[in-house]
Design a protein around this motif. Structure first.
Motif, short mmCIF file in Angstrom:
data_model
loop_
_atom_site.label_atom_id
_atom_site.label_comp_id
_atom_site.label_asym_id
_atom_site.label_seq_id
_atom_site.Cartn_x
_atom_site.Cartn_y
_atom_site.Cartn_z
N ARG A 60 0.45 -0.93 0.01
CA ARG A 60 -0.12 0.41 -0.14
C ARG A 60 1.03 0.97 0.28
O ARG A 60 1.88 1.46 0.18
CB ARG A 60 -0.69 -0.13 1.31
CG ARG A 60 -1.85 -0.58 1.20
CD ARG A 60 -3.41 -0.26 0.42
NE ARG A 60 -4.49 -0.63 0.52
CZ ARG A 60 -5.42 -0.68 -0.70
NH1 ARG A 60 -5.27 0.35 -1.92
NH2 ARG A 60 -6.34 -0.94 -0.48
N TRP A 65 -1.34 1.66 -4.83
CA TRP A 65 -0.62 0.69 -4.88
C TRP A 65 1.36 1.04 -4.86
O TRP A 65 1.21 1.72 -6.22
CB TRP A 65 -0.93 -0.84 -5.45
CG TRP A 65 -2.19 -1.15 -4.92
CD1 TRP A 65 -3.05 -0.36 -5.23
CD2 TRP A 65 -2.12 -1.82 -3.94
NE1 TRP A 65 -4.23 -1.33 -4.28
CE2 TRP A 65 -3.78 -2.01 -3.60
CE3 TRP A 65 -1.50 -2.70 -2.65
CZ2 TRP A 65 -4.17 -2.80 -2.89
CZ3 TRP A 65 -2.04 -3.38 -2.06
CH2 TRP A 65 -3.46 -3.75 -1.63
N HIS A 79 -3.61 -11.82 -5.94
CA HIS A 79 -3.59 -10.27 -4.45
C HIS A 79 -4.54 -9.81 -4.31
O HIS A 79 -5.64 -9.12 -5.65
CB HIS A 79 -2.47 -9.46 -4.32
CG HIS A 79 -2.30 -8.44 -3.57
ND1 HIS A 79 -3.37 -7.75 -3.16
CD2 HIS A 79 -1.44 -8.73 -2.73
CE1 HIS A 79 -2.38 -6.77 -2.37
NE2 HIS A 79 -1.29 -7.42 -1.98
N PRO A 80 -5.93 -10.64 -3.83
CA PRO A 80 -7.29 -10.34 -3.98
C PRO A 80 -7.48 -8.54 -3.51
O PRO A 80 -8.24 -8.13 -4.66
CB PRO A 80 -7.75 -11.00 -2.41
CG PRO A 80 -6.57 -11.04 -2.07
CD PRO A 80 -5.13 -11.27 -2.75
N LEU A 81 -7.03 -8.06 -3.10
CA LEU A 81 -6.80 -7.09 -2.86
C LEU A 81 -6.39 -5.98 -3.84
O LEU A 81 -7.15 -4.97 -4.60
CB LEU A 81 -6.33 -5.90 -1.43
CG LEU A 81 -7.30 -6.25 0.16
CD1 LEU A 81 -6.63 -6.04 1.01
CD2 LEU A 81 -8.45 -5.67 0.00
N GLN A 83 -6.56 -7.02 -7.08
CA GLN A 83 -7.74 -7.60 -8.13
C GLN A 83 -8.72 -6.59 -8.13
O GLN A 83 -9.21 -6.53 -8.87
CB GLN A 83 -7.31 -8.98 -7.95
CG GLN A 83 -8.47 -10.11 -9.20
CD GLN A 83 -8.27 -11.11 -9.09
OE1 GLN A 83 -8.14 -10.74 -8.25
NE2 GLN A 83 -7.87 -11.78 -10.35
N LYS A 84 -8.99 -6.08 -6.77
CA LYS A 84 -9.99 -5.58 -6.30
C LYS A 84 -10.70 -4.38 -7.08
O LYS A 84 -11.56 -3.89 -7.37
CB LYS A 84 -10.98 -5.93 -5.08
CG LYS A 84 -12.10 -5.58 -4.92
CD LYS A 84 -13.04 -5.37 -3.06
CE LYS A 84 -14.18 -4.81 -3.22
NZ LYS A 84 -14.84 -5.00 -1.72
N GLU A 85 -9.67 -3.23 -6.44
CA GLU A 85 -9.34 -2.10 -7.04
C GLU A 85 -9.55 -2.22 -8.57
O GLU A 85 -9.59 -1.09 -8.79
CB GLU A 85 -8.63 -1.63 -5.72
CG GLU A 85 -9.30 -1.63 -4.37
CD GLU A 85 -8.36 -1.25 -3.25
OE1 GLU A 85 -7.19 0.05 -4.09
OE2 GLU A 85 -7.90 -1.57 -2.28
N GLU A 169 -4.51 5.79 -5.97
CA GLU A 169 -6.00 5.54 -4.97
C GLU A 169 -7.06 4.98 -5.57
O GLU A 169 -7.40 5.69 -7.14
CB GLU A 169 -6.04 6.46 -3.89
CG GLU A 169 -7.20 6.29 -2.69
CD GLU A 169 -7.42 6.73 -1.81
OE1 GLU A 169 -8.23 6.26 -0.98
OE2 GLU A 169 -6.42 8.14 -1.88
N ARG A 170 -7.83 3.96 -5.78
CA ARG A 170 -9.20 3.09 -6.76
C ARG A 170 -10.28 4.61 -6.73
O ARG A 170 -10.83 5.27 -7.38
CB ARG A 170 -9.52 2.10 -6.64
CG ARG A 170 -10.87 1.75 -7.37
CD ARG A 170 -10.52 1.28 -8.17
NE ARG A 170 -10.68 3.31 -9.23
CZ ARG A 170 -10.79 3.55 -10.50
NH1 ARG A 170 -10.52 2.18 -11.08
NH2 ARG A 170 -11.03 3.57 -10.85
#
Length: 286
Positions: A60, A65, A79-81, A83-85, A169-170
């Motif tokens: 982070r 990222w 990496h789930p986070l 990939q989500k963002e 930042e998303r």
């Protein structure tokens, strides 16, 4: 050929700055080693950065990222986070090569190879990503779109290398997507690629970036295409203007994978499809 494994980026920069002849950096190696074996390029000095601390970290940073230079596509996909963002960025990277290649291929390698058909580069540019470039004069922050200057060419000076990719930042109500057309079902080079990143205010698009790959000597950030959908709810009229703007920006070549006419048409088609996916991911009421 000399092979070096520096323990720090400062050491890597010093080696590259003082090198004579052809210098290549090795992070994943999926481009460099293929070129070496095919006698396309034989480096005089090969600088392997994989032993430098932090090069395989995804961390982070200011709400966004930081992705180290040697982070592989497989590590991004797992990496789930991340990939989500930023699903479009992760999916674009996941399209590169086979499962085996995914274990080595990196965002930075895909960028610095300088291919107009690189899959991850349009997605990074659409996301507003930048890179940290370290060299003899220190570190500088460079937007991804300013790195490629032509097929196989970059803006990096002698002694410079990229040590990380930074995604912003998303934020709320945002979504991105990347699509490509290839002749086969997998493991092929893009005939056309398109990435879209947007943000919503209600159901209206308040921000957008549209990027095309494989239709010009470098990846294209198409501002007219973004302008076509900003302020809209991505209705059919906006989509048609988007497609026309994407096609108008193309300056492709004829080759065995696609004609100029075909690539120009497909760019518009993919722009509409990618925009719809990004719009849905941003949380629009559809």
């Amino acid at each position: 050929m000399q092979y070096h494994t520096p323990g720090s980026f400062d050491d890597a920069v010093e080696l590259a700055a003082n090198a004579e002849g052809i210098t290549r950096f090795l992070a994943g190696g999926t481009d460099v080693l293929v070129q070496l074996r095919a006698d396309i390029v034989t480096p005089d000095i090969l600088i392997d950065v994989k032993k430098i601390a932090g090069v395989r970290d995804i961390t982070r940073e200011d709400g966004g990222w930081r992705i180290g230079v040697a982070v592989s596509g497989a590590e991004m996909s797992e990496h789930p986070l991340l990939q989500k963002e930023w699903p479009g960025v992760v999916e674009a990277m996941d399209l590169i090569g086979s499962t085996q290649v995914q274990g080595r291929a990196t965002l930075v390698g895909n960028l610095c190879n300088g291919s107009p058909a690189a899959d991850s580069v349009p997605a990074m540019i659409a996301a507003g990503a930048w890179v940290s470039v370290i060299g003899p004069d220190g570190t500088r922050k460079v937007p991804v779109e300013d790195i490629p200057t032509g097929p196989g060419q970059t803006s990096l000076a002698k002694g410079e290398l990229i040590n990380a990719v930074h995604l912003p930042e998303r934020g709320a109500n945002g979504g991105d997507a990347y699509l490509r057309f290839i002749p086969r079902t997998e493991m092929d080079i893009a005939v056309v690629g398109c990435a879209v990143n947007l943000r919503l205010d209600g159901d209206k698009i308040s921000e957008a970036r549209v990027v095309l790959g494989a239709v010009a000597p470098t990846v294209l950030l198409v501002e007219d295409a973004a302008a076509a959908i900003i302020g809209s709810t991505l209705d059919e009229a906006a989509l048609e203007i988007l497609a026309a703007a994407a096609s108008a920006a193309c300056n492709p070549i004829d080759d065995k994978r696609g004609t100029i006419k075909f690539r120009t048409h497909v760019a518009g088609v993919l722009a509409k499809r990618a925009a719809k996916i990004a719009y849905e991911r941003a949380g629009a009421s559809v």
